[in-house]
Each structure stands twice: as structure tokens, then as C-alpha cells.
Design a protein around this motif. Structure first.
Motif, mmCIF file in Angstrom:
data_model
loop_
_atom_site.group_PDB
_atom_site.id
_atom_site.type_symbol
_atom_site.label_atom_id
_atom_site.label_comp_id
_atom_site.label_asym_id
_atom_site.label_seq_id
_atom_site.Cartn_x
_atom_site.Cartn_y
_atom_site.Cartn_z
ATOM 1 N N THR A 170 0.939 -1.343 -0.157
ATOM 2 C CA THR A 170 -0.021 0.051 0.146
ATOM 3 C C THR A 170 0.877 1.175 0.147
ATOM 4 O OG1 THR A 170 -1.827 -1.386 1.212
ATOM 5 C CG2 THR A 170 -1.880 1.377 1.172
ATOM 6 N N SER A 171 0.403 2.050 -1.031
ATOM 7 C CA SER A 171 1.428 3.378 -1.033
ATOM 8 C C SER A 171 0.324 4.451 -1.117
ATOM 9 C CB SER A 171 2.355 3.338 -2.102
ATOM 10 O OG SER A 171 1.428 3.062 -3.267
ATOM 11 N N LEU A 172 0.872 5.735 -1.035
ATOM 12 C CA LEU A 172 0.338 6.927 -1.186
ATOM 13 C C LEU A 172 -0.274 7.354 -2.400
ATOM 14 C CD1 LEU A 172 2.169 9.271 1.508
ATOM 15 C CD2 LEU A 172 -0.015 8.307 1.782
ATOM 16 N N GLY A 173 -1.113 7.598 -2.839
ATOM 17 C CA GLY A 173 -1.660 7.761 -4.335
ATOM 18 C C GLY A 173 -1.744 9.689 -4.203
ATOM 19 N N GLU A 174 -2.636 9.814 -5.223
ATOM 20 C CA GLU A 174 -2.839 11.347 -5.569
ATOM 21 C C GLU A 174 -3.485 11.946 -4.302
ATOM 22 O OE1 GLU A 174 -6.104 12.339 -8.286
ATOM 23 O OE2 GLU A 174 -5.773 10.298 -8.724
ATOM 24 N N THR A 175 -3.214 13.332 -4.312
ATOM 25 C CA THR A 175 -3.937 14.237 -3.198
ATOM 26 C C THR A 175 -5.046 14.850 -3.949
ATOM 27 O OG1 THR A 175 -1.729 14.828 -2.260
ATOM 28 C CG2 THR A 175 -3.553 16.086 -1.856
ATOM 29 N N ILE A 176 -6.106 14.726 -3.123
ATOM 30 C CA ILE A 176 -7.595 15.257 -3.591
ATOM 31 C C ILE A 176 -7.473 16.637 -3.322
ATOM 32 C CG2 ILE A 176 -9.830 15.212 -3.184
ATOM 33 C CD1 ILE A 176 -9.622 12.154 -2.528
ATOM 34 N N LYS A 177 -7.679 17.507 -4.284
ATOM 35 C CA LYS A 177 -7.725 18.998 -4.255
ATOM 36 C C LYS A 177 -9.041 19.490 -4.080
ATOM 37 C CE LYS A 177 -3.115 19.366 -4.364
ATOM 38 N NZ LYS A 177 -2.219 19.838 -3.091
ATOM 39 N N THR A 178 -9.200 20.546 -3.405
ATOM 40 C CA THR A 178 -10.619 21.068 -3.347
ATOM 41 C C THR A 178 -10.581 22.659 -3.063
ATOM 42 O OG1 THR A 178 -12.728 21.260 -2.035
ATOM 43 C CG2 THR A 178 -10.648 20.700 -0.846
ATOM 44 N N ASN A 179 -11.511 23.460 -3.601
ATOM 45 C CA ASN A 179 -11.585 24.697 -3.367
ATOM 46 C C ASN A 179 -12.380 25.212 -2.241
ATOM 47 O OD1 ASN A 179 -9.622 25.651 -5.201
ATOM 48 N ND2 ASN A 179 -11.227 25.223 -6.730
ATOM 49 N N ASN A 180 -13.060 23.945 -1.805
ATOM 50 C CA ASN A 180 -14.177 24.345 -0.577
ATOM 51 C C ASN A 180 -13.423 24.876 0.720
ATOM 52 O OD1 ASN A 180 -16.730 23.490 -1.627
ATOM 53 N ND2 ASN A 180 -15.699 21.463 -1.728
ATOM 54 N N VAL A 181 -14.278 25.733 1.485
ATOM 55 C CA VAL A 181 -13.861 26.154 2.834
ATOM 56 C C VAL A 181 -14.933 25.704 3.917
ATOM 57 C CG1 VAL A 181 -12.742 28.085 1.466
ATOM 58 C CG2 VAL A 181 -15.207 28.246 2.198
ATOM 59 N N PHE A 182 -14.428 25.959 4.958
ATOM 60 C CA PHE A 182 -15.259 25.591 6.109
ATOM 61 C C PHE A 182 -15.301 27.311 6.953
ATOM 62 C CE2 PHE A 182 -11.319 24.107 7.462
ATOM 63 C CZ PHE A 182 -11.037 24.648 8.804
ATOM 64 N N ARG A 183 -16.497 27.276 7.748
ATOM 65 C CA ARG A 183 -16.762 28.558 8.446
ATOM 66 C C ARG A 183 -16.120 28.221 9.933
ATOM 67 N NH1 ARG A 183 -17.980 32.713 5.737
ATOM 68 N NH2 ARG A 183 -19.007 33.542 7.764
ATOM 69 N N ASP A 184 -15.539 29.477 10.420
ATOM 70 C CA ASP A 184 -14.953 29.245 11.911
ATOM 71 C C ASP A 184 -15.845 30.258 12.743
ATOM 72 O OD1 ASP A 184 -13.141 28.647 13.837
ATOM 73 O OD2 ASP A 184 -11.807 30.346 13.433
ATOM 74 N N GLU A 185 -16.992 30.038 13.018
ATOM 75 C CA GLU A 185 -17.986 30.961 13.594
ATOM 76 C C GLU A 185 -17.563 31.030 15.091
ATOM 77 O OE1 GLU A 185 -20.126 32.535 12.068
ATOM 78 O OE2 GLU A 185 -20.322 31.705 10.024
ATOM 79 N N LYS A 186 -16.851 29.929 15.656
ATOM 80 C CA LYS A 186 -16.793 30.037 16.969
ATOM 81 C C LYS A 186 -15.182 30.525 17.424
ATOM 82 C CE LYS A 186 -20.395 28.701 19.041
ATOM 83 N NZ LYS A 186 -21.052 29.754 20.108
ATOM 84 N N GLY A 187 -14.418 30.612 16.373
ATOM 85 C CA GLY A 187 -13.054 31.308 16.438
ATOM 86 C C GLY A 187 -12.128 30.046 17.054
ATOM 87 N N TYR A 188 -12.294 28.829 16.503
ATOM 88 C CA TYR A 188 -11.384 27.916 16.824
ATOM 89 C C TYR A 188 -10.031 27.908 16.073
ATOM 90 C CZ TYR A 188 -15.257 25.905 19.207
ATOM 91 O OH TYR A 188 -16.617 25.654 19.806
ATOM 92 N N TRP A 189 -9.815 28.636 14.974
ATOM 93 C CA TRP A 189 -8.812 28.703 14.167
ATOM 94 C C TRP A 189 -8.018 30.058 14.313
ATOM 95 C CZ3 TRP A 189 -7.234 24.222 11.895
ATOM 96 C CH2 TRP A 189 -8.147 23.072 11.962
ATOM 97 N N PRO A 190 -6.735 30.067 14.045
ATOM 98 C CA PRO A 190 -6.061 31.341 14.026
ATOM 99 C C PRO A 190 -6.512 32.052 12.835
ATOM 100 C CG PRO A 190 -4.581 29.468 13.359
ATOM 101 C CD PRO A 190 -5.733 28.722 13.787
ATOM 102 N N ALA A 191 -6.654 33.294 13.147
ATOM 103 C CA ALA A 191 -7.086 34.215 11.986
ATOM 104 C C ALA A 191 -6.369 34.203 10.564
ATOM 105 C CB ALA A 191 -7.448 35.527 12.451
ATOM 106 N N ASP A 192 -5.012 33.934 10.838
ATOM 107 C CA ASP A 192 -4.363 34.131 9.419
ATOM 108 C C ASP A 192 -4.633 33.093 8.638
ATOM 109 O OD1 ASP A 192 -3.210 31.884 11.030
ATOM 110 O OD2 ASP A 192 -0.939 32.790 10.996
ATOM 111 N N LEU A 193 -5.292 32.113 8.988
ATOM 112 C CA LEU A 193 -6.047 31.022 7.643
ATOM 113 C C LEU A 193 -7.159 31.375 6.993
ATOM 114 C CD1 LEU A 193 -5.477 27.697 9.973
ATOM 115 C CD2 LEU A 193 -4.016 28.563 7.841
#
Length: 638
Positions: A155-178
Motif C-alpha cells: 500500500t502506498s500514497l496515491g494522488e492528493t485530492i484537491k478542493t476549493n471548498n472552505v469551512f466556517r470558523d464561527e466560534k473562532g477555533y482557528w488562527p485568523a491568519d488562515l
């Protein structure tokens, strides 16, 4: 009434009777002394016809096992069951050290297979499967069912799945620079983690189980029952919340270095789902966990592509086939089927992307599902948007909310779509794909590996030992053939030198003492706590005796002379009669049947309770009459 040894003088009623003839003591255990014997046999043949010369009136048969576990160095215990442990009628039949290469056990004569479980010293399952019984022999070997994955990891790593989708951070769990901008708290998935396809995923034909084995899990009232609600209208997720603790999620932490496998066990869904996993080490920070690579293990996680029924693949669009089989088994025809799942072997990837099948101790494994559409796949660009993790706090941080069909839940409560628990040695992982019912059975797996299990809820019950019922006629009369004058159960596990005897009923009024060989076990009425002139076969009577432990030899078997059991009956206060296991072709006074058997009520002939019984005498091998009851009103069970 107590009986002692053959030279004893026995007190019957108010007088003492000494059995003698021609100056010599007579063997008062001889059944020929019974004056009713000839009439009993005549009535029997008039009622039931001729008896096959090979008929021994015993449904217990001896099975000889041959064991070959080459390549399974960690094996410590081998156990044989009547079915998957935890199943509806599963009983423990035999238990031996794994080094044992041959042994014998008692088994129902008509059975075609047995479930074998092999565990290591920590009771982790190394092998669990059905093995066929052929002419009284069963061969237990690694290569009997399926093949083991190779030690080398392809078993080996295959291709990376790319996406332009985003998720919301309404509660401020993530650093704002993202954030895409300081005014838009949205974060691109690919800025947080990589989602890989895997090449050459290791799969094999997994173990097998039967519909009857899993009804306690997915049948009516089961933990994962299809669209099952309690009296309050609460779905499985809420009904079992206290036991399964879905808010804590499901992850598996390796206790030792070793492999990790999951076997597709069951599913009921119309969605096109996928399944993957992430890994992190002890001590990892929250940020490191959330950024861990995702590995897509199952590109097609639908039940119809991962479970076969009696060796046949399910229909392409038939994802609800398995719930239908369970419902049919329970409600209608009782038709059983053998299910065989696909086993997936997880691969461990180090920091450089190198793979192996060995997960280091301390590795945490978290599963995720990509919830598909109804009847079609999402575009790959949508995959990350539709991920749900087995750790709810991860769902919270990625803004995956609980299903909307629970309006009482708070808006930002995290999705709880996975539960896990221990079930008779097995670890079950169940998940919901947000179909709206939260029955948590859309995909079910058995999880197997050297992971810690003490924190996983254990809701299973250990299977009871195999049981046999001896049903006796005490010959107090010669025409009822109800086989309830003395009914007792014998429990025993092959490999053990102890058995238990439990008196279930005494439909006769004569004193009747149970013996094994020359060892007295007890008078049936006294063991039940009633007077000897009391019949206990009333429907309302639920009394059974306390189990009495007895010592048995290492080679003890119920197939030989019905385990050596017999009863001594004080017959009309004039003699003592020994009611023994019948020889081949003889009219029976005792029959041996499975421990689940229900015996006739008083004065209900066994042939009235069981219409096929009359054929058993001549059709001695292929008649399972004891499974066909005419009317439940005619029988008793305790």
C-alpha cells in the motif's frame, strides 16, 4: 428419598424392603424389575412404530477437531462456539490451549459448522470464523477460509485530492491568519490537511457470520436496530447514549506494535459513502491532530460491495438488502443466511511516506466517512466538505454539526456519527451517514488490532456453556409419553473437568434421584424445593434448582451413554427402578436434546407437542423434530 450404593438397604415409605432372591441380593437397579416395562414398550411401538437399530435417542454427536495454526505465534487460546459469540443462541462448546492439536467436543448432530475463535494471551482475537463439520470432523487452519495479508506492505500514497471548498470558523477555533480575509472567517480545507487516495489497499475475504448471530445487534431492540426508537421516540443514538457515550467518539490507541484491520460486518444505506482514517501519536497537539494527513481506505464503502450473502454478491443498487434479511428472519420465515465481509488492512505511514502494516505502540487511529449523495457520488471537490470524523470535537472544529432531525440540540453541537463498543470479545464500530434516523447502522465493522480496549464500553454477555437437556419418563404410567417426569439440564465445556446439573421440572410424583454412574446428584423434587408428590410442570411454575457442580473426567461426553446419567425411581412404594440411557434400537425412557428445548406440559404427548417426533425413531439421523413445535401452548421452558 435418598439412594446410596448397591449394597444398601432402602427405606421406602414406612417399611424397609430388602431385595433378595435365592439367598442372593438382587440388583434393584435392573430396569427389568419394572412391572410396567413390557407394557410401556408395547404402547410405544403401537404409538410410534418400529425403531431403527442405530437409533440411540441422543441428538448429541462427537466432533473431532484437528488444529494447524502455523504462522500464528501469538495464539494462546482456542474456543469453539455454536455461533458467533454474542449471537442469539451462541454457546461455548470447547476451550483448549492453542497448542492443542486435536480434541473432541459434543455438538448437535444435525449442525454443519461451528464458530472458532483464537485469541492471544490478552484475549485479543486473532482468528474468528465458521469452519465446516464433515463426517464428525472439523479442520481448523489459517488457510481454511481466506488468506492472510503478506507482511510486506504494498500500500502506498496515491494522488492528493484537491478542493476549493472552505469551512466556517464561527466560534473562532482557528488562527485568523488562515482566514480568506479578516472579514470572512472561512478556511480552505487544503490549507489545513492533505487527503490522499491509497494505492494497492490490502484486502482479503474476511470472516463469516450469520443473520441469527447479529440480530442482537441489528435486530429489533438491538443496539443498531434499523430505524429503532424507544417508547420516548428516541433514536438509537439517544437511546444508547449512556452506554455507548457517542459524545466521546471512537478512536483506537495501539497498546503494542502490530497490525490494524477492519472487517465490513453490516450496513443499511442508500448513500454512496467512502471511509478513511488518520493517525497521530501520543502527545500530539490539537493542531497536529487536525492537520494530520487523511488516508482514503475504502473508495466504495457500500454494503453491497463489501458483504456477500451465502457466497453471492449483493445487487448493485441493493444497499438495504441486509436490513431486509434481518426483518424477514425476525418477523416471517426465520430463514438464516451466512454473511461474509471484506477485511481491509490499514497501512501505517511514517513522516517520509514510507508504509508498513505495523502501527507503533501509542498510535491513535481515528476514522472518518465521506458521506455521499443518494444514488450518486459527489464530485471529488466536495469530499472534504462531506467528511465526518469519529471524534466529535474534530467535527466541531470543522463546523460539522449534529443532524438537523434533533431540534433540541444546540446549533453548534458537533456531529456524533460514530460509536464503538465491545461485544463478546469483538470490537464493533458503527456509524450513521446522516440519513435522518440516527440508527447508527449505516456501516458496521468489526475492528481488530492490538489496541487498548479497557476504555471501550463493554455491553456484551459472555456466552453460556453448551447445554443439553435429558427428558425422562419415570414409568409411573405407560401411556402419556410426555417426557416431563424428570427434566434436567447438563452444562459442560469440552476441555473442562467440571459440569453443572440443573433440575428444570418434575412432572412425576414418584421420588426420582439423579445419578451419574454411581455418584448421587440429588432427588429431583428436593432439588426443586418441593415435596415428592408435587408435579411442577405447570405453566405458571418458573422454579428451577440451583445448579449443582459435579466433577467429570477429561474425556467426558454426552454422546456416550448420555453422559452416564440415569434416574432411580421409587416405583409405587414396592420397588426401585433404574431409568437408564437407552441402548441402540431400544424403546427410550430418556432422550437427550439441545439445551434450548421446550418440553411438553403434563399429559401432552411429545408427538402432540412435536408433530415430527414420531418419525424420529426410524429416521434417526436427519430429523430435527425438536425445532418444530405444534403450538407454544403445549410446551414449557425455564
Amino acid at each position: 428419598m435418598k439412594f446410596f450404593d448397591k449394597s444398601a438397604v432402602m427405606a421406602i415409605a414406612t417399611g424397609a424392603i430388602v431385595f433378595s432372591a435365592c439367598s442372593h441380593e438382587t440388583d434393584y437397579y435392573n430396569p427389568d424389575l419394572n412391572p410396567n416395562k413390557a407394557q410401556y414398550e408395547k404402547n410405544w411401538k403401537n404409538t410410534f412404530g418400529d425403531i431403527n437399530p442405530e437409533q440411540d435417542w441422543n441428538v448429541a454427536a462427537k466432533v473431532t477437531a484437528s488444529v494447524s495454526l502455523d504462522g500464528m505465534q501469538d495464539a494462546a487460546n482456542i474456543m469453539v462456539y455454536t455461533g458467533l459469540p454474542g449471537g442469539l443462541n451462541s454457546r461455548l462448546v470447547a476451550a483448549y490451549p492453542a497448542q492443542t492439536r486435536t480434541f473432541s467436543f459434543d455438538y448437535e448432530e444435525s449442525a454443519k459448522d461451528a464458530y472458532v475463535l483464537i485469541t492471544d494471551r490478552n484475549d485479543r482475537i486473532l482468528l474468528g470464523n465458521y469452519f465446516s463439520i464433515d463426517n464428525g470432523e472439523i479442520n481448523i487452519a489459517l488457510n481454511t477460509r481466506g488468506t492472510r495479508a503478506e507482511d510486506g506492505c504494498g500500500t502506498s500514497l496515491g494522488e492528493t485530492i484537491k478542493t476549493n471548498n472552505v469551512f466556517r470558523d464561527e466560534k473562532g477555533y482557528w488562527p485568523a491568519d488562515l482566514y480568506e480575509s479578516q472579514y470572512n472567517p472561512a478556511i480552505k480545507y487544503n490549507d489545513v490537511f492533505d487527503l490522499y487516495k491509497l494505492n494497492n489497499v490490502a484486502t482479503k475475504t474476511g470472516s463469516s457470520w450469520k443473520i441469527s448471530d447479529i440480530v442482537d445487534i441489528v435486530g429489533k431492540g438491538g443496539v443498531f436496530a434499523e430505524q429503532q426508537y424507544n417508547e420516548k421516540g428516541e433514536c438509537n443514538l439517544i437511546k444508547w447514549e449512556e452506554d455507548l457515550k457517542p459524545s466521546e467518539g471512537a478512536e483506537y490507541v495501539m497498546e503494542e506494535d502490530g497490525p490494524m484491520e477492519i472487517t465490513f460486518m453490516y450496513g443499511g444505506t442508500i448513500k454512496f459513502n467512502k471511509l478513511g482514517y488518520i493517525c497521530y501519536k501520543d502527545g500530539a497537539t490539537k493542531d497536529e491532530i487536525l492537520r494530520s494527513p487523511r488516508y482514503l481506505l475504502m473508495d466504495d464503502a457500500r454494503p453491497q460491495h463489501n458483504v456477500t450473502i451465502d457466497g453471492t454478491s449483493m445487487g448493485e443498487q441493493d444497499g438495504m438488502k441486509l436490513p431486509g434479511l434481518v426483518e424477514s428472519y425476525e418477523k416471517y420465515d426465520g430463514a438464516d443466511a451466512t454473511l461474509t465481509g471484506t477485511t481491509y488492512k490499514l497501512a501505517y505511514f511514517d513522516e517520509n511516506g514510507n508504509s508498513s502494516f505495523t502501527f507503533p505502540a501509542g498510535t491513535h487511529i481515528v476514522f472518518f466517512e465521506i458521506i455521499g449523495n443518494n444514488g450518486s457520488w459527489w464530485n471529488e471537490d466536495q469530499y472534504c466538505f462531506n467528511i465526518r470524523y469519529s471524534l466529535p470535537w474534530m467535527n466541531r472544529d470543522f463546523y460539522y454539526k449534529r443532524n438537523e432531525n434533533h431540534p433540541s440540540w444546540k446549533e453548534y453541537d458537533a456531529a456524533q456519527t460514530f460509536v464503538t463498543y465491545r461485544w463478546n470479545g469483538q470490537t464493533v464500530l458503527g456509524m450513521e451517514d446522516e440519513g435522518g434516523d440516527d440508527d447508527m447502522n449505516d456501516i458496521l465493522f468489526f475492528v481488530n488490532g492490538k489496541f487498548k480496549s479497557h476504555d471501550i464500553p463493554d455491553i456484551g454477555n459472555d456466552p453460556a456453556p453448551q447445554e443439553w437437556i435429558l427428558a425422562c419418563e419415570d414409568l409411573g404410567s405407560t401411556d402419556d409419553f410426555d417426557f416431563n417426569d424428570v427434566v434436567f439440564r447438563v452444562s459442560h465445556i469440552a476441555g473442562k473437568t467440571e459440569a453443572e446439573v440443573t433440575v428444570l421440572d418434575a412432572g412425576g410424583i414418584l421420588p426420582a434421584t439423579i445419578f451419574r454412574g454411581d455418584t448421587e446428584i440429588g432427588e429431583a423434587h428436593e432439588m426443586l424445593g418441593v415435596a415428592t408428590n408435587v408435579m411442577t410442570t405447570e405453566e405458571k411454575n418458573t422454579t428451577v434448582s440451583e445448579p449443582k457442580k459435579i466433577s467429570v473426567p477429561a474425556d467426558f461426553s454426552m454422546t456416550e451413554n448420555m453422559g452416564g446419567f440415569k434416574i432411580y425411581v421409587a416405583n409405587n412404594e414396592t420397588s426401585v427402578v433404574s431409568v437408564n440411557a437407552p441402548g441402540k434400537g431400544e424403546v427410550p425412557q430418556i432422550i437427550c436434546v439441545p439445551g434450548t428445548w421446550k418440553w411438553p406440559k403434563e399429559r401432552v404427548s411429545i408427538s402432540d407437542a412435536y408433530p415430527d417426533f414420531g418419525k424420529w425413531g426410524a429416521n434417526w439421523q436427519d430429523n430435527t423434530w425438536y425445532n418444530n413445535i405444534s403450538d407454544e401452548k403445549n410446551v414449557i421452558s425455564k
